[in-house]
Design a protein around this motif. Structure first.
Motif, mmCIF file in Angstrom:
data_model
loop_
_atom_site.group_PDB
_atom_site.id
_atom_site.type_symbol
_atom_site.label_atom_id
_atom_site.label_comp_id
_atom_site.label_asym_id
_atom_site.label_seq_id
_atom_site.Cartn_x
_atom_site.Cartn_y
_atom_site.Cartn_z
ATOM 1 N N ASP A 173 12.614 -39.098 11.483
ATOM 2 C CA ASP A 173 11.897 -39.264 10.212
ATOM 3 C C ASP A 173 10.399 -39.340 10.443
ATOM 4 O O ASP A 173 9.599 -38.757 9.682
ATOM 5 N N GLN A 174 9.999 -40.080 11.491
ATOM 6 C CA GLN A 174 8.566 -40.180 11.788
ATOM 7 C C GLN A 174 7.980 -38.827 12.169
ATOM 8 O O GLN A 174 6.852 -38.484 11.772
ATOM 9 N N GLN A 177 7.388 -36.845 9.051
ATOM 10 C CA GLN A 177 6.229 -37.336 8.322
ATOM 11 C C GLN A 177 4.927 -36.901 8.994
ATOM 12 O O GLN A 177 3.958 -36.487 8.326
ATOM 13 N N GLU A 180 4.288 -33.220 8.370
ATOM 14 C CA GLU A 180 3.817 -32.936 7.015
ATOM 15 C C GLU A 180 2.313 -33.153 6.870
ATOM 16 O O GLU A 180 1.660 -32.483 6.070
#
Length: 464
Positions: A173-174, A177, A180
Motif C-alpha cells: 500500500d505504501q 501511495q 502515485e
C-alpha cells in the motif's frame, strides 16, 4: 511522507494470535490432552487388551502342572436278537436292556518336561507382555507430545505468516501511495505486490497445516481439541543431564524397552526349544479313577437279570514316546531356527538403541546451540531491517532490499521457534531411547504450558 516504522513494529505484528473456535476460553494443557489419549487412543487400547491377554499365559502354563479332574456319564439301551446255532429256523430269542453309568478321574502329572518348559515359557511371555505394554505407553507419550507441539508449531507458523502478510500488504500500500505522488517507480509497486502475494500463499498453506495438525491430534485423543495451551517461550533450553553421551548409552543398553522385549523373545525361544526337545522324554502321571455302572436285561426265554457295579482304580502311568513320524525332530529344528532369529533381532535392537541414543544426544547438544544461534539471528535480522529501511528512506536502498530484509526477519523468527520445538521432541526421544521416558517428563513440560492465549511468540529481547 509517512512516519517510518522501526523493525520492532514488525516483531510486534508477529505476536498476533491464531483464531480459535468458540471453545478458545477453555484450552487444554499437555497433561489434559494426554489423559484424553489414555482414555481414547485406539492403539493404546489395543495395547491394554494385549497386556491382559498376555497375563493369562502364566495361569495357562501353570494349569498344566496342577491336578486334572474330569467326569463323564452315559446311558444306553440295547436290543439283541439271538439265533440258535443248531437250528436257524428256530424261534429267535430277544435280549434287551438299559444300562447307565458314570466315572470320575483325577490325574496328577509327576514328571512331564514338556509341560514344565511350557510353564517357564509362559512366564517369560507374560513378562514380555508387560514390557511391551510399557513400550506402548512410552510410544503414546511421545505421540501425544509430537502431536501437541506440532499443533503449536503450526499455529506459531500461521501467526508469523499472518504477520508477514500484513506487513507486506502495508508495504504494498505504501509503495502504491508513493508511486502515485511520483516518489518511487512502478517496479517498486510490482515487487511489493509480488511479495505480498507470496505471503498470502504462505498464510494459506499455514492455515491448512494447522487444520492437519489438529486432525492428527484428534486421531490420538478420539475427539476434536479446538484449543490447547501455549508454550511459555521462557522455557529454558539446556543440555541433557547427565551431560555425557556414554551415560545415556549405558542406560539404553540396560533399560531400553525395545531391547527388553527382544531379550524376552530370546528367552521364550530358548524355553520353546527345551520344550520341543523334551518331546523325546517319558512322562509319568498318577491316576485315580472311580466308575459306577448299573443295568438290567430281560429275554424271552430266560429270567431277568439286573445288577450294579463300582470300580476304583489307582495307577502310575508311564508313557514313553518312541516314534512320532519325525514330528518332534522337526519341531526341534524349527525352534532352533526361531531362537537364532530372536537372537539376531535382539542384536538389531541393541545396535539400533545404541545408534539412536548417541545420535539423539549429539542432536540435542546441537539443538541447544541452534536455539541460541537462531535467536541471535533474529536480533541481527531486526537490526539489518532497521538499517535497510533507513537506507530506503534516504535512497541508498530500494524496496527489494527492504522486502528481502523483512523476509529474512520472519524466516529467522520461524526458524527460532521451530528449533525450540525440535529441542523438546528430541529430548523426549532421547529419554525414549534410554528407556527412561515416563509421565513425569510430560508433567515437567506441562509446567511451561500456559492457557493464556495472549502469549508472545518470542521472548523479550534480553533473553539469554
Amino acid at each position: 511522507m509517512k512516519k517510518r516504522r522501526s523493525p520492532k513494529w514488525f516483531l510486534v505484528t508477529a505476536l498476533v494470535l491464531v483464531p480459535l473456535s468458540s471453545f478458545a476460553d477453555k484450552p487444554l494443557d499437555l497433561m489434559e490432552v494426554y489423559q484424553l489419549a489414555l482414555d481414547n487412543d485406539a492403539e493404546f487400547a489395543a495395547a491394554k487388551a494385549a497386556l491382559k491377554a498376555g497375563e493369562e499365559l502364566d495361569d495357562q502354563g501353570r494349569s498344566q502342572l496342577l491336578p486334572q479332574i474330569s467326569a463323564s456319564a452315559s446311558t444306553q439301551k440295547t436290543k439283541t436278537h439271538l439265533l440258535d446255532a443248531n437250528d436257524l429256523a428256530s424261534t429267535n430269542r430277544t435280549t434287551s436292556g438299559n444300562s447307565h453309568g458314570w466315572s470320575a478321574q483325577l490325574q496328577q502329572p509327576l514328571f512331564d518336561l514338556s509341560k514344565w518348559f511350557n510353564y517357564t515359557r509362559s512366564k517369560v511371555l507374560t513378562e514380555q507382555a508387560r514390557h511391551q505394554f510399557q513400550l506402548e505407553l512410552q510410544k503414546l507419550i511421545l505421540r501425544v507430545a509430537e502431536a501437541y507441539f506440532d499443533v503449536l508449531r503450526a499455529q506459531d507458523t500461521l501467526a508469523t505468516a499472518k504477520a508477514k502478510e500484513a506487513a507486506f500488504k502495508r508495504q504494498y500500500d505504501q509503495a502504491e501511495q508513493r508511486f502515485e505522488v511520483g516518489l518511487v517507480a512502478k517496479t517498486d509497486v510490482l515487487e511489493a505486490k509480488a511479495s505480498y502475494d507470496t505471503a498470502r500463499v504462505d498464510r494459506i498453506v499455514a492455515e491448512n497445516d494447522v487444520d492437519v495438525s489438529l486432525e492428527k491430534l484428534r486421531t490420538i485423543t478420539g475427539e476434536y481439541v479446538p484449543s490447547i495451551g501455549k508454550l511459555d517461550k521462557q522455557m529454558p533450553v539446556k543440555t541433557p543431564i547427565p551431560n555425557r553421551r556414554k551415560d545415556w548409552v549405558d542406560n539404553a543398553m540396560t533399560q531400553n524397552l525395545d531391547i527388553k522385549v527382544a531379550r524376552d523373545s530370546v528367552r521364550a525361544a530358548e524355553e520353546l526349544l527345551r520344550q520341543n526337545k523334551s518331546g523325546h522324554a517319558p512322562t509319568v502321571n498318577a491316576v485315580a479313577q472311580y466308575e459306577h455302572t448299573a443295568g438290567a436285561s430281560s429275554t424271552s426265554s430266560i429270567d431277568d437279570f439286573s445288577g450294579k457295579s463300582d470300580r476304583t482304580v489307582y495307577k502310575l502311568q508311564v508313557d514313553l514316546p518312541i516314534f512320532s513320524g519325525g514330528l518332534t525332530s522337526s519341531q526341534v529344528r524349527e525352534s532352533t531356527h526361531k531362537l537364532t532369529q530372536a537372537q539376531k533381532q535382539e542384536e538389531f535392537a541393541q545396535r539400533n538403541a545404541f545408534q539412536n541414543t548417541r545420535n539423539l544426544f549429539s542432536t540435542i547438544v546441537a539443538d541447544v546451540q541452534k536455539v541460541d544461534a537462531r535467536w541471535q539471528s533474529t536480533i541481527s535480522s531486526m537490526s539489518a531491517l532497521e538499517a535497510t529501511e533507513s537506507g530506503y528512506e534516504v535512497g541508498t536502498r530500494n524496496i527489494i532490499d527492504v522486502l528481502q530484509a523483512q523476509q529474512v526477519l520472519y524466516n529467522s523468527q520461524r526458524d527460532y521457534l521451530n528449533a525450540r520445538y525440535d529441542y523438546i521432541i528430541n529430548s523426549l526421544r532421547l529419554r525414549r531411547a534410554a528407556g527412561t521416558l515416563d509421565e513425569r517428563d510430560l508433567k515437567t513440560l506441562n509446567n511451561w504450558v500456559t492457557k493464556k492465549q495472549d502469549t508472545e511468540l518470542l521472548p523479550p529481547l534480553n533473553y539469554q
